[in-house]
Scaffold this motif. Structure first.
Motif, PDB file in Angstrom:
ATOM      1  N   ILE A  83       7.222  -5.323   2.760  1.00 39.36           N
ATOM      2  CA  ILE A  83       6.042  -5.212   1.923  1.00 39.36           C
ATOM      3  C   ILE A  83       6.439  -5.709   0.542  1.00 39.36           C
ATOM      4  N   ALA A  84       5.451  -6.084  -0.242  1.00 38.46           N
ATOM      5  CA  ALA A  84       5.709  -6.535  -1.604  1.00 38.46           C
ATOM      6  C   ALA A  84       4.750  -5.830  -2.539  1.00 38.46           C
ATOM      7  N   SER A  85       5.211  -5.632  -3.774  1.00 35.64           N
ATOM      8  CA  SER A  85       4.305  -5.160  -4.811  1.00 35.64           C
ATOM      9  C   SER A  85       4.190  -6.257  -5.850  1.00 35.64           C
ATOM     10  N   LEU A  86       2.988  -6.477  -6.313  1.00 37.66           N
ATOM     11  CA  LEU A  86       2.729  -7.455  -7.354  1.00 37.66           C
ATOM     12  C   LEU A  86       2.219  -6.686  -8.566  1.00 37.66           C
ATOM     13  N   ASP A  87       2.914  -6.805  -9.679  1.00 38.75           N
ATOM     14  CA  ASP A  87       2.503  -6.164 -10.918  1.00 38.75           C
ATOM     15  C   ASP A  87       1.379  -7.003 -11.518  1.00 38.75           C
ATOM     16  N   ILE A  88       0.187  -6.436 -11.610  1.00 40.57           N
ATOM     17  CA  ILE A  88      -0.988  -7.173 -12.079  1.00 40.57           C
ATOM     18  C   ILE A  88      -0.796  -7.653 -13.516  1.00 40.57           C
ATOM     19  N   SER A  89      -0.076  -6.900 -14.339  1.00 38.39           N
ATOM     20  CA  SER A  89       0.044  -7.244 -15.755  1.00 38.39           C
ATOM     21  C   SER A  89       0.927  -8.461 -16.025  1.00 38.39           C
ATOM     22  N   ASN A  90       1.953  -8.649 -15.184  1.00 35.85           N
ATOM     23  CA  ASN A  90       2.888  -9.754 -15.475  1.00 35.85           C
ATOM     24  C   ASN A  90       3.149 -10.686 -14.291  1.00 35.85           C
ATOM     25  N   GLY A  91       2.563 -10.419 -13.135  1.00 35.52           N
ATOM     26  CA  GLY A  91       2.729 -11.288 -11.974  1.00 35.52           C
ATOM     27  C   GLY A  91       4.070 -11.161 -11.272  1.00 35.52           C
ATOM     28  N   LYS A  92       4.883 -10.157 -11.646  1.00 35.90           N
ATOM     29  CA  LYS A  92       6.199  -9.982 -11.010  1.00 35.90           C
ATOM     30  C   LYS A  92       6.016  -9.424  -9.594  1.00 35.90           C
ATOM     31  N   VAL A  93       6.720 -10.065  -8.654  1.00 33.81           N
ATOM     32  CA  VAL A  93       6.659  -9.658  -7.253  1.00 33.81           C
ATOM     33  C   VAL A  93       7.994  -9.031  -6.863  1.00 33.81           C
ATOM     34  N   THR A  94       7.937  -7.849  -6.241  1.00 32.38           N
ATOM     35  CA  THR A  94       9.128  -7.158  -5.757  1.00 32.38           C
ATOM     36  C   THR A  94       8.933  -6.856  -4.282  1.00 32.38           C
ATOM     37  N   GLU A  95       9.926  -7.198  -3.460  1.00 31.27           N
ATOM     38  CA  GLU A  95       9.842  -6.934  -2.023  1.00 31.27           C
ATOM     39  C   GLU A  95      10.623  -5.679  -1.665  1.00 31.27           C
ATOM     40  N   PHE A  96      10.155  -5.010  -0.607  1.00 33.77           N
ATOM     41  CA  PHE A  96      10.808  -3.813  -0.082  1.00 33.77           C
ATOM     42  C   PHE A  96      10.869  -3.918   1.433  1.00 33.77           C
ATOM     43  N   ALA A  97      11.976  -3.482   2.007  1.00 31.90           N
ATOM     44  CA  ALA A  97      12.136  -3.442   3.463  1.00 31.90           C
ATOM     45  C   ALA A  97      12.952  -2.206   3.812  1.00 31.90           C
ATOM     46  N   PRO A  98      12.713  -1.653   4.995  1.00 31.92           N
ATOM     47  CA  PRO A  98      13.513  -0.509   5.421  1.00 31.92           C
ATOM     48  C   PRO A  98      14.985  -0.890   5.515  1.00 31.92           C
ATOM     49  N   SER A  99      15.840   0.102   5.301  1.00 31.57           N
ATOM     50  CA  SER A  99      17.282  -0.162   5.380  1.00 31.57           C
ATOM     51  C   SER A  99      17.824   0.293   6.732  1.00 31.57           C
ATOM     52  N   GLY A 100      19.043  -0.108   7.014  1.00 34.59           N
ATOM     53  CA  GLY A 100      19.707   0.312   8.246  1.00 34.59           C
ATOM     54  C   GLY A 100      19.115  -0.330   9.481  1.00 34.59           C
ATOM     55  N   ASN A 101      19.032   0.441  10.566  1.00 29.99           N
ATOM     56  CA  ASN A 101      18.550  -0.069  11.851  1.00 29.99           C
ATOM     57  C   ASN A 101      17.029  -0.082  11.956  1.00 29.99           C
ATOM     58  N   TYR A 102      16.350   0.403  10.964  1.00 30.77           N
ATOM     59  CA  TYR A 102      14.898   0.524  10.977  1.00 30.77           C
ATOM     60  C   TYR A 102      14.277  -0.747  10.411  1.00 30.77           C
ATOM     61  N   THR A 103      13.447  -1.406  11.195  1.00 33.26           N
ATOM     62  CA  THR A 103      12.722  -2.585  10.722  1.00 33.26           C
ATOM     63  C   THR A 103      11.240  -2.400  11.026  1.00 33.26           C
ATOM     64  N   MET A 104      10.428  -3.096  10.266  1.00 29.04           N
ATOM     65  CA  MET A 104       8.992  -3.100  10.551  1.00 29.04           C
ATOM     66  C   MET A 104       8.699  -4.338  11.390  1.00 29.04           C
ATOM     67  N   ASP A 105       7.950  -4.149  12.451  1.00 30.61           N
ATOM     68  CA  ASP A 105       7.644  -5.242  13.360  1.00 30.61           C
ATOM     69  C   ASP A 105       6.158  -5.593  13.254  1.00 30.61           C
ATOM     70  N   GLY A 106       5.868  -6.664  12.552  1.00 31.25           N
ATOM     71  CA  GLY A 106       4.505  -7.136  12.407  1.00 31.25           C
ATOM     72  C   GLY A 106       3.647  -6.327  11.452  1.00 31.25           C
ATOM     73  N   PRO A 107       4.127  -6.062  10.223  1.00 30.94           N
ATOM     74  CA  PRO A 107       3.256  -5.378   9.259  1.00 30.94           C
ATOM     75  C   PRO A 107       1.967  -6.175   9.067  1.00 30.94           C
ATOM     76  N   THR A 108       0.842  -5.527   9.227  1.00 30.37           N
ATOM     77  CA  THR A 108      -0.429  -6.240   9.218  1.00 30.37           C
ATOM     78  C   THR A 108      -1.382  -5.693   8.167  1.00 30.37           C
ATOM     79  N   ALA A 109      -1.783  -4.452   8.330  1.00 30.62           N
ATOM     80  CA  ALA A 109      -2.706  -3.839   7.377  1.00 30.62           C
ATOM     81  C   ALA A 109      -1.937  -2.867   6.497  1.00 30.62           C
ATOM     82  N   ILE A 110      -2.501  -2.570   5.334  1.00 32.24           N
ATOM     83  CA  ILE A 110      -1.827  -1.702   4.372  1.00 32.24           C
ATOM     84  C   ILE A 110      -2.891  -0.925   3.609  1.00 32.24           C
TER      85      ILE A 110
END
Length: 181
Positions: A83-110
């Motif tokens: 997933i990513a967060s976009l800061d509306i004020s400055n346009g900075k994008v930061t990504e996040f992903a689960p750590s370790g053996n846990y992955t997201m498979d097909g993130p679609t809706a949020i």
């Protein structure tokens, strides 16, 4: 009032998958160009009738989005398992992903929980809902129906703060108590 329409040509030939409007009436659109594997967030100002583009990480495949007007962020489900967060004020994008053996498979809706600030992500091919805590920067997975055709997609909160999840190929709806999972 006069039954007229106005067309605004979009300055991109991408695939548009999600649209949301923030508290300032700015329209946000996720876009992926499959030819170049580039991704962007289009920002449309109703007042100026102009588009701006904010680049997202290449190959991120942005799909659903939700706006947190309190924190001034847009949360984006990326088909690549992040997933990513976009800061509306400055346009900075930061990504996040689960750590370790846990992955997201097909993130679609949020969708964001306005009471707790947690972000819920439907894992279309993962047959689950992931919960991201922005404060702790941690993920938790809530498995859904074990049927392999279970493909969770859209979500909504009810007045009791339960999360309803549409599972479109098995024609079922899951209800998640967000306090207990």
């Amino acid at each position: 009032d006069d039954n007229s329409n106005k067309v605004y040509p979009i300055p991109d030939q991408g695939i548009f998958t999600s649209m949301a409007i923030d508290k300032n009436d700015t329209i946000w659109i996720t876009s992926t160009n499959m030819d170049t594997f580039t991704a962007e967030m289009l920002k449309f100002s109703i007042n100026t009738a102009k588009f701006d583009s904010i680049k997202l990480p290449d190959k991120s495949d942005p799909l659903g989005m939700t706006i947190d007007n309190t924190a001034g962020k847009i949360w984006i489900a990326e088909g690549i398992g992040k997933i990513a967060s976009l800061d509306i004020s400055n346009g900075k994008v930061t990504e996040f992903a689960p750590s370790g053996n846990y992955t997201m498979d097909g993130p679609t809706a949020i969708i964001m929980d306005s009471q707790t600030g947690k972000v819920y992500i439907s894992e279309h091919e993962g047959h689950a809902i992931s919960v991201f805590d922005p404060l702790l920067k941690s993920f938790k997975k809530i498995p859904l129906d074990s049927n392999p055709d279970n493909l969770p997609y859209g979500m909504a909160f009810d007045k009791y703060h339960n999360l309803w999840v549409a599972q479109h190929t098995i024609d079922k709806i899951s209800i998640i108590d967000t306090r207990t999972g």
